[in-house]
Design a protein around this motif. Structure first.
Motif, PDB file in Angstrom:
ATOM      1  N   VAL A  75      -2.052  19.639  10.680  1.00 23.11           N
ATOM      2  CA  VAL A  75      -1.252  19.086   9.599  1.00 23.11           C
ATOM      3  C   VAL A  75      -1.607  17.616   9.419  1.00 23.11           C
ATOM      4  O   VAL A  75      -1.628  16.854  10.387  1.00 23.11           O
ATOM      5  N   VAL A  76      -1.901  17.235   8.192  1.00 20.97           N
ATOM      6  CA  VAL A  76      -2.114  15.833   7.826  1.00 20.97           C
ATOM      7  C   VAL A  76      -0.895  15.416   7.020  1.00 20.97           C
ATOM      8  O   VAL A  76      -0.613  16.001   5.971  1.00 20.97           O
ATOM      9  N   LYS A  77      -0.171  14.420   7.538  1.00 22.28           N
ATOM     10  CA  LYS A  77       1.011  13.919   6.843  1.00 22.28           C
ATOM     11  C   LYS A  77       0.656  12.584   6.192  1.00 22.28           C
ATOM     12  O   LYS A  77       0.181  11.668   6.860  1.00 22.28           O
ATOM     13  N   VAL A  78       0.865  12.512   4.878  1.00 22.46           N
ATOM     14  CA  VAL A  78       0.582  11.306   4.107  1.00 22.46           C
ATOM     15  C   VAL A  78       1.882  10.852   3.454  1.00 22.46           C
ATOM     16  O   VAL A  78       2.521  11.636   2.746  1.00 22.46           O
ATOM     17  N   THR A  79       2.258   9.603   3.717  1.00 25.22           N
ATOM     18  CA  THR A  79       3.433   9.013   3.089  1.00 25.22           C
ATOM     19  C   THR A  79       2.994   7.778   2.325  1.00 25.22           C
ATOM     20  O   THR A  79       2.405   6.870   2.918  1.00 25.22           O
ATOM     21  N   ALA A  80       3.255   7.754   1.037  1.00 16.93           N
ATOM     22  CA  ALA A  80       2.932   6.602   0.201  1.00 16.93           C
ATOM     23  C   ALA A  80       4.239   6.041  -0.357  1.00 16.93           C
ATOM     24  O   ALA A  80       4.980   6.749  -1.047  1.00 16.93           O
ATOM     25  N   GLN A  81       4.515   4.794   0.013  1.00 19.92           N
ATOM     26  CA  GLN A  81       5.703   4.117  -0.513  1.00 19.92           C
ATOM     27  C   GLN A  81       5.221   2.958  -1.376  1.00 19.92           C
ATOM     28  O   GLN A  81       4.489   2.091  -0.905  1.00 19.92           O
ATOM     29  N   VAL A  82       5.633   2.970  -2.628  1.00 15.65           N
ATOM     30  CA  VAL A  82       5.220   1.930  -3.561  1.00 15.65           C
ATOM     31  C   VAL A  82       6.444   1.112  -3.949  1.00 15.65           C
ATOM     32  O   VAL A  82       7.461   1.664  -4.394  1.00 15.65           O
ATOM     33  N   THR A  83       6.323  -0.195  -3.749  1.00 11.15           N
ATOM     34  CA  THR A  83       7.364  -1.119  -4.176  1.00 11.15           C
ATOM     35  C   THR A  83       6.832  -1.904  -5.361  1.00 11.15           C
ATOM     36  O   THR A  83       5.621  -1.928  -5.612  1.00 11.15           O
ATOM     37  N   HIS A  84       7.729  -2.553  -6.071  1.00  8.99           N
ATOM     38  CA  HIS A  84       7.300  -3.307  -7.245  1.00  8.99           C
ATOM     39  C   HIS A  84       7.953  -4.684  -7.265  1.00  8.99           C
ATOM     40  O   HIS A  84       8.991  -4.901  -6.656  1.00  8.99           O
ATOM     41  N   ASN A  85       7.306  -5.562  -7.986  1.00 14.44           N
ATOM     42  CA  ASN A  85       7.790  -6.914  -8.223  1.00 14.44           C
ATOM     43  C   ASN A  85       8.079  -7.651  -6.916  1.00 14.44           C
ATOM     44  O   ASN A  85       7.709  -7.211  -5.838  1.00 14.44           O
ATOM     45  N   GLU A  86       8.751  -8.775  -7.043  1.00 18.69           N
ATOM     46  CA  GLU A  86       9.027  -9.606  -5.877  1.00 18.69           C
ATOM     47  C   GLU A  86      10.229  -9.099  -5.086  1.00 18.69           C
ATOM     48  O   GLU A  86      10.389  -9.431  -3.921  1.00 18.69           O
ATOM     49  N   ASP A  87      11.084  -8.330  -5.741  1.00 14.21           N
ATOM     50  CA  ASP A  87      12.309  -7.899  -5.060  1.00 14.21           C
ATOM     51  C   ASP A  87      12.062  -6.832  -3.995  1.00 14.21           C
ATOM     52  O   ASP A  87      12.923  -6.565  -3.164  1.00 14.21           O
ATOM     53  N   GLY A  88      10.895  -6.219  -4.011  1.00 15.12           N
ATOM     54  CA  GLY A  88      10.553  -5.226  -2.993  1.00 15.12           C
ATOM     55  C   GLY A  88      11.274  -3.904  -3.142  1.00 15.12           C
ATOM     56  O   GLY A  88      11.287  -3.093  -2.217  1.00 15.12           O
ATOM     57  N   ALA A  89      11.881  -3.667  -4.297  1.00 17.15           N
ATOM     58  CA  ALA A  89      12.575  -2.404  -4.519  1.00 17.15           C
ATOM     59  C   ALA A  89      11.561  -1.268  -4.583  1.00 17.15           C
ATOM     60  O   ALA A  89      10.449  -1.419  -5.085  1.00 17.15           O
ATOM     61  N   THR A  90      11.954  -0.124  -4.070  1.00 15.13           N
ATOM     62  CA  THR A  90      11.062   1.029  -4.043  1.00 15.13           C
ATOM     63  C   THR A  90      10.915   1.632  -5.434  1.00 15.13           C
ATOM     64  O   THR A  90      11.902   1.988  -6.066  1.00 15.13           O
ATOM     65  N   SER A  91       9.673   1.727  -5.875  1.00 14.72           N
ATOM     66  CA  SER A  91       9.385   2.419  -7.137  1.00 14.72           C
ATOM     67  C   SER A  91       9.405   3.916  -6.887  1.00 14.72           C
ATOM     68  O   SER A  91      10.054   4.665  -7.604  1.00 14.72           O
ATOM     69  N   PHE A  92       8.647   4.325  -5.869  1.00 15.40           N
ATOM     70  CA  PHE A  92       8.647   5.733  -5.492  1.00 15.40           C
ATOM     71  C   PHE A  92       8.170   5.906  -4.063  1.00 15.40           C
ATOM     72  O   PHE A  92       7.522   5.033  -3.486  1.00 15.40           O
ATOM     73  N   LEU A  93       8.531   7.044  -3.538  1.00 15.27           N
ATOM     74  CA  LEU A  93       8.109   7.459  -2.203  1.00 15.27           C
ATOM     75  C   LEU A  93       7.592   8.883  -2.343  1.00 15.27           C
ATOM     76  O   LEU A  93       8.324   9.767  -2.793  1.00 15.27           O
ATOM     77  N   ALA A  94       6.329   9.080  -2.013  1.00 13.26           N
ATOM     78  CA  ALA A  94       5.721  10.415  -2.087  1.00 13.26           C
ATOM     79  C   ALA A  94       5.241  10.790  -0.696  1.00 13.26           C
ATOM     80  O   ALA A  94       4.589   9.996  -0.023  1.00 13.26           O
ATOM     81  N   GLU A  95       5.588  11.998  -0.274  1.00 18.44           N
ATOM     82  CA  GLU A  95       5.213  12.440   1.070  1.00 18.44           C
ATOM     83  C   GLU A  95       4.723  13.882   1.012  1.00 18.44           C
ATOM     84  O   GLU A  95       5.358  14.726   0.379  1.00 18.44           O
ATOM     85  N   VAL A  96       3.598  14.123   1.664  1.00 18.78           N
ATOM     86  CA  VAL A  96       3.021  15.461   1.705  1.00 18.78           C
ATOM     87  C   VAL A  96       2.592  15.772   3.133  1.00 18.78           C
ATOM     88  O   VAL A  96       1.996  14.935   3.812  1.00 18.78           O
TER      89      VAL A  96
END
Length: 174
Positions: A75-96
């Motif tokens: 199993v290969v687990k990939v987690t991509a967390q993308v934040t935006h702007n200076e506030d560091g708020a999460t745009s999206f979290l994708a995990e497979v």
């Protein structure tokens, strides 16, 4: 005339007997499947109203286990967390969790460990990469094409760390 005038015939039989003593190496991918998948966009729709300057955080891990005699799940687990702007708020979290069943025979010990820890993840990662990209696209975000990953280097680094830890444990035990 039924004579066999092939001088290699006897040698061929002797060669086959020698080959029969050595285990035959067998490797095949039996199935590729998604074991777990997740996509979250916790700040939507507000995230679409702002300027998008993404910062990508990527986490990779691999696991393997024996399912049956000569059959292994990797199993290969990939987690991509993308934040935006200076506030560091999460745009999206994708995990497979991209998985594969592999039939492996005639490989043992360190060679089997290397096959399961580096070779099989290299085969599975393109599937995980495509799945992440598809999730992000369906979430309404620009494509996230992950760069290829060298699982050989990751495996070698893990083995070095394990060896250093064993040396450290042996030194502290003395």
């Amino acid at each position: 005339m039924a004579e066999d005038n092939n001088p290699n015939a006897a040698n061929g039989q002797a060669g086959q007997a020698g080959e029969a003593e050595r285990p035959q190496v067998q490797f095949s991918m039996q199935r590729v499947y998604v074991k777990d998948i997740s996509f979250e966009a916790p700040n939507s729709p507000a995230v679409f109203q702002q300027g998008f300057k993404p910062k990508v955080g990527l986490d990779l891990s691999t696991t393997q286990r024996q399912i049956d005699e000569g059959v292994f799940e990797v199993v290969v687990k990939v987690t991509a967390q993308v934040t935006h702007n200076e506030d560091g708020a999460t745009s999206f979290l994708a995990e497979v969790e991209q998985a594969g069943l592999f039939r492996i025979g005639g490989i043992e010990g360190a060679q089997l460990d290397h096959t399961l820890g580096a070779f099989c993840p290299n085969l599975l990662f393109p599937y995980a990469r495509e799945c992440i990209d598809n999730l992000v696209n369906r979430g309404g975000f620009p494509p996230l094409m992950l760069a290829p990953v060298n699982f050989e280097a990751i495996y070698a680094q893990r083995k070095r760390q394990e060896a250093e830890q064993q040396q450290g444990d042996a030194a502290s035990a003395e």
